[in-house]
Design a protein around this motif. Structure first.
Motif, PDB file in Angstrom:
ATOM      1  N   VAL A 118      39.569  22.277  31.850  1.00  0.00           N
ATOM      2  CA  VAL A 118      39.008  22.462  33.190  1.00  0.00           C
ATOM      3  C   VAL A 118      37.504  22.194  33.190  1.00  0.00           C
ATOM      4  CG1 VAL A 118      38.563  24.144  35.019  1.00  0.00           C
ATOM      5  CG2 VAL A 118      40.797  24.088  33.897  1.00  0.00           C
ATOM      6  N   LEU A 119      36.813  22.678  32.164  1.00  0.00           N
ATOM      7  CA  LEU A 119      35.373  22.462  32.074  1.00  0.00           C
ATOM      8  C   LEU A 119      35.051  20.975  31.987  1.00  0.00           C
ATOM      9  CD1 LEU A 119      32.614  23.889  31.815  1.00  0.00           C
ATOM     10  CD2 LEU A 119      32.940  23.862  29.344  1.00  0.00           C
ATOM     11  N   SER A 120      35.831  20.245  31.189  1.00  0.00           N
ATOM     12  CA  SER A 120      35.599  18.802  31.032  1.00  0.00           C
ATOM     13  C   SER A 120      35.813  18.062  32.348  1.00  0.00           C
ATOM     14  CB  SER A 120      36.537  18.233  29.961  1.00  0.00           C
ATOM     15  OG  SER A 120      36.309  18.831  28.710  1.00  0.00           O
ATOM     16  N   VAL A 121      36.874  18.419  33.059  1.00  0.00           N
ATOM     17  CA  VAL A 121      37.196  17.751  34.317  1.00  0.00           C
ATOM     18  C   VAL A 121      36.150  18.076  35.385  1.00  0.00           C
ATOM     19  CG1 VAL A 121      38.853  17.679  36.224  1.00  0.00           C
ATOM     20  CG2 VAL A 121      39.663  17.597  33.862  1.00  0.00           C
ATOM     21  N   GLU A 122      35.674  19.314  35.399  1.00  0.00           N
ATOM     22  CA  GLU A 122      34.711  19.706  36.416  1.00  0.00           C
ATOM     23  C   GLU A 122      33.304  19.191  36.127  1.00  0.00           C
ATOM     24  OE1 GLU A 122      35.018  23.929  36.931  1.00  0.00           O
ATOM     25  OE2 GLU A 122      36.880  23.775  38.085  1.00  0.00           O
ATOM     26  N   TYR A 123      33.075  18.704  34.937  1.00  0.00           N
ATOM     27  CA  TYR A 123      31.789  18.079  34.621  1.00  0.00           C
ATOM     28  C   TYR A 123      31.630  16.719  35.303  1.00  0.00           C
ATOM     29  CZ  TYR A 123      30.057  21.170  30.878  1.00  0.00           C
ATOM     30  OH  TYR A 123      29.543  22.209  30.160  1.00  0.00           O
ATOM     31  N   CYS A 124      32.756  16.050  35.575  1.00  0.00           N
ATOM     32  CA  CYS A 124      32.684  14.668  36.055  1.00  0.00           C
ATOM     33  C   CYS A 124      33.129  14.554  37.516  1.00  0.00           C
ATOM     34  CB  CYS A 124      33.554  13.767  35.179  1.00  0.00           C
ATOM     35  SG  CYS A 124      35.307  14.183  35.237  1.00  0.00           S
ATOM     36  N   GLY A 125      32.878  13.402  38.083  1.00  0.00           N
ATOM     37  CA  GLY A 125      33.314  13.137  39.451  1.00  0.00           C
ATOM     38  C   GLY A 125      34.801  12.841  39.494  1.00  0.00           C
ATOM     39  N   SER A 126      35.353  12.859  40.688  1.00  0.00           N
ATOM     40  CA  SER A 126      36.790  12.670  40.860  1.00  0.00           C
ATOM     41  C   SER A 126      37.272  11.309  40.356  1.00  0.00           C
ATOM     42  CB  SER A 126      37.184  12.855  42.330  1.00  0.00           C
ATOM     43  OG  SER A 126      36.458  11.936  43.146  1.00  0.00           O
ATOM     44  N   SER A 127      36.413  10.289  40.403  1.00  0.00           N
ATOM     45  CA  SER A 127      36.821   8.945  39.978  1.00  0.00           C
ATOM     46  C   SER A 127      36.977   8.835  38.462  1.00  0.00           C
ATOM     47  CB  SER A 127      35.803   7.912  40.463  1.00  0.00           C
ATOM     48  OG  SER A 127      34.514   8.184  39.934  1.00  0.00           O
ATOM     49  N   PHE A 128      36.410   9.774  37.720  1.00  0.00           N
ATOM     50  CA  PHE A 128      36.474   9.722  36.255  1.00  0.00           C
ATOM     51  C   PHE A 128      37.467  10.733  35.672  1.00  0.00           C
ATOM     52  CE2 PHE A 128      32.227   8.154  37.301  1.00  0.00           C
ATOM     53  CZ  PHE A 128      32.180   6.987  36.558  1.00  0.00           C
ATOM     54  N   ARG A 129      38.101  11.520  36.508  1.00  0.00           N
ATOM     55  CA  ARG A 129      38.918  12.620  36.002  1.00  0.00           C
ATOM     56  C   ARG A 129      40.123  12.159  35.198  1.00  0.00           C
ATOM     57  NH1 ARG A 129      38.552  16.924  41.084  1.00  0.00           N
ATOM     58  NH2 ARG A 129      36.374  17.483  40.679  1.00  0.00           N
ATOM     59  N   SER A 130      40.738  11.063  35.604  1.00  0.00           N
ATOM     60  CA  SER A 130      41.897  10.579  34.845  1.00  0.00           C
ATOM     61  C   SER A 130      41.483  10.106  33.458  1.00  0.00           C
ATOM     62  CB  SER A 130      42.585   9.434  35.596  1.00  0.00           C
ATOM     63  OG  SER A 130      41.679   8.360  35.834  1.00  0.00           O
ATOM     64  N   SER A 133      40.571  13.198  31.323  1.00  0.00           N
ATOM     65  CA  SER A 133      41.801  13.886  30.919  1.00  0.00           C
ATOM     66  C   SER A 133      42.432  13.213  29.714  1.00  0.00           C
ATOM     67  CB  SER A 133      42.798  13.908  32.085  1.00  0.00           C
ATOM     68  OG  SER A 133      42.263  14.584  33.197  1.00  0.00           O
ATOM     69  N   ALA A 134      42.423  11.904  29.700  1.00  0.00           N
ATOM     70  CA  ALA A 134      43.002  11.159  28.574  1.00  0.00           C
ATOM     71  C   ALA A 134      42.186  11.379  27.305  1.00  0.00           C
ATOM     72  CB  ALA A 134      43.058   9.674  28.908  1.00  0.00           C
ATOM     73  N   PHE A 135      40.862  11.337  27.426  1.00  0.00           N
ATOM     74  CA  PHE A 135      40.004  11.518  26.258  1.00  0.00           C
ATOM     75  C   PHE A 135      40.137  12.921  25.667  1.00  0.00           C
ATOM     76  CE2 PHE A 135      37.476   7.817  27.867  1.00  0.00           C
ATOM     77  CZ  PHE A 135      37.623   7.035  26.723  1.00  0.00           C
ATOM     78  N   VAL A 136      40.345  13.911  26.513  1.00  0.00           N
ATOM     79  CA  VAL A 136      40.536  15.285  26.027  1.00  0.00           C
ATOM     80  C   VAL A 136      41.768  15.355  25.131  1.00  0.00           C
ATOM     81  CG1 VAL A 136      41.152  17.629  26.717  1.00  0.00           C
ATOM     82  CG2 VAL A 136      39.323  16.413  27.926  1.00  0.00           C
ATOM     83  N   HIS A 137      42.848  14.695  25.532  1.00  0.00           N
ATOM     84  CA  HIS A 137      44.069  14.704  24.732  1.00  0.00           C
ATOM     85  C   HIS A 137      43.907  13.884  23.454  1.00  0.00           C
ATOM     86  CE1 HIS A 137      45.757  16.023  28.631  1.00  0.00           C
ATOM     87  NE2 HIS A 137      46.596  16.698  27.862  1.00  0.00           N
ATOM     88  N   ILE A 138      43.120  12.839  23.511  1.00  0.00           N
ATOM     89  CA  ILE A 138      42.850  12.053  22.303  1.00  0.00           C
ATOM     90  C   ILE A 138      42.155  12.921  21.256  1.00  0.00           C
ATOM     91  CG2 ILE A 138      41.450  10.167  21.369  1.00  0.00           C
ATOM     92  CD1 ILE A 138      42.033   8.626  23.956  1.00  0.00           C
ATOM     93  N   ALA A 139      41.222  13.746  21.708  1.00  0.00           N
ATOM     94  CA  ALA A 139      40.510  14.633  20.785  1.00  0.00           C
ATOM     95  C   ALA A 139      41.472  15.605  20.111  1.00  0.00           C
ATOM     96  CB  ALA A 139      39.426  15.393  21.542  1.00  0.00           C
TER      97      ALA A 139
END
Length: 204
Positions: A118-130, A133-139
């Protein structure tokens, strides 16, 4: 790990009060540490179920607490819980305490996954959320790959547990490095703090 019973050459003979373990691959496992053989062999699987039950509870509870106390605070706290509980797993004197520590470790993991995402998604704008989200799972998947390498080098379950738990505690200090979610700050009517965070984002 496989075992033979006493002087018998038959593998996995039950019942067995004097198992002789095969240490050719692993020097210590949960099964050898707590004597999980025969009718107790399933206890190892039970401990994993307890871990994932803790993960479920942690995700639910910490997700709610993050709405009240902040994403960053809960994320840092959960990382500390994971590290401390993970270290205590290595020193658990009994299987019951081992399971309690695994539950707490899972609780922290569930909280860290939810609040970190949630913190990662809320750091960015709506256009970058997808993409985020993918990069979080890669980590996360990269972490699993690294764990496989560590388990290859450390064949003792206690050493392995310490090796993956001690570094996690360092993530607690991210609380003093990262910025709180501007969305959460605005939801809590802390507008001035949210503006300062957004200004810092714009300067990056």
């Amino acid at each position: 790990m496989t075992f033979t019973c006493g002087t018998s050459n038959e593998t996995g003979t039950c019942p067995c009060d004097n198992p002789v373990w095969d240490y050719s691959v692993f020097t210590k496992t949960v099964a050898t540490k707590y004597g999980m053989i025969c009718e107790k062999a399933l206890y190892v699987s039970y401990s994993e179920s307890i871990l994932y039950f803790g993960l479920l509870i942690g995700a639910i509870v910490c997700g709610s607490l993050a709405d009240r106390y902040g994403r960053l605070m809960l994320y840092a706290t959960c990382q500390l819980i994971i590290g401390v509980a993970g270290c205590l797993v290595s020193f658990a004197p009994s299987f019951a305490i081992f399971c309690v520590m695994r539950f707490i470790e899972g609780f922290g993991s569930g909280g860290a996954i939810v609040t970190g995402f949630v913190l990662s998604v809320e750091y960015c704008g709506s256009s970058f959320r997808s993409s985020v989200s993918a990069f979080v799972h890669i980590a996360g998947n990269t972490g699993l790959i690294v764990m496989a390498g560590i388990s290859y080098l450390l064949r003792d379950c206690d050493q392995f547990q310490l090796a993956i738990s001690v570094p996690v505690m360092a993530f607690f200090f991210m609380k003093f490095i990262l910025l709180e979610s501007p969305k959460w700050l605005m939801d809590r009517n802390r507008t001035e703090e949210a503006v300062k965070v957004m200004e810092k984002f714009c300067r990056l």
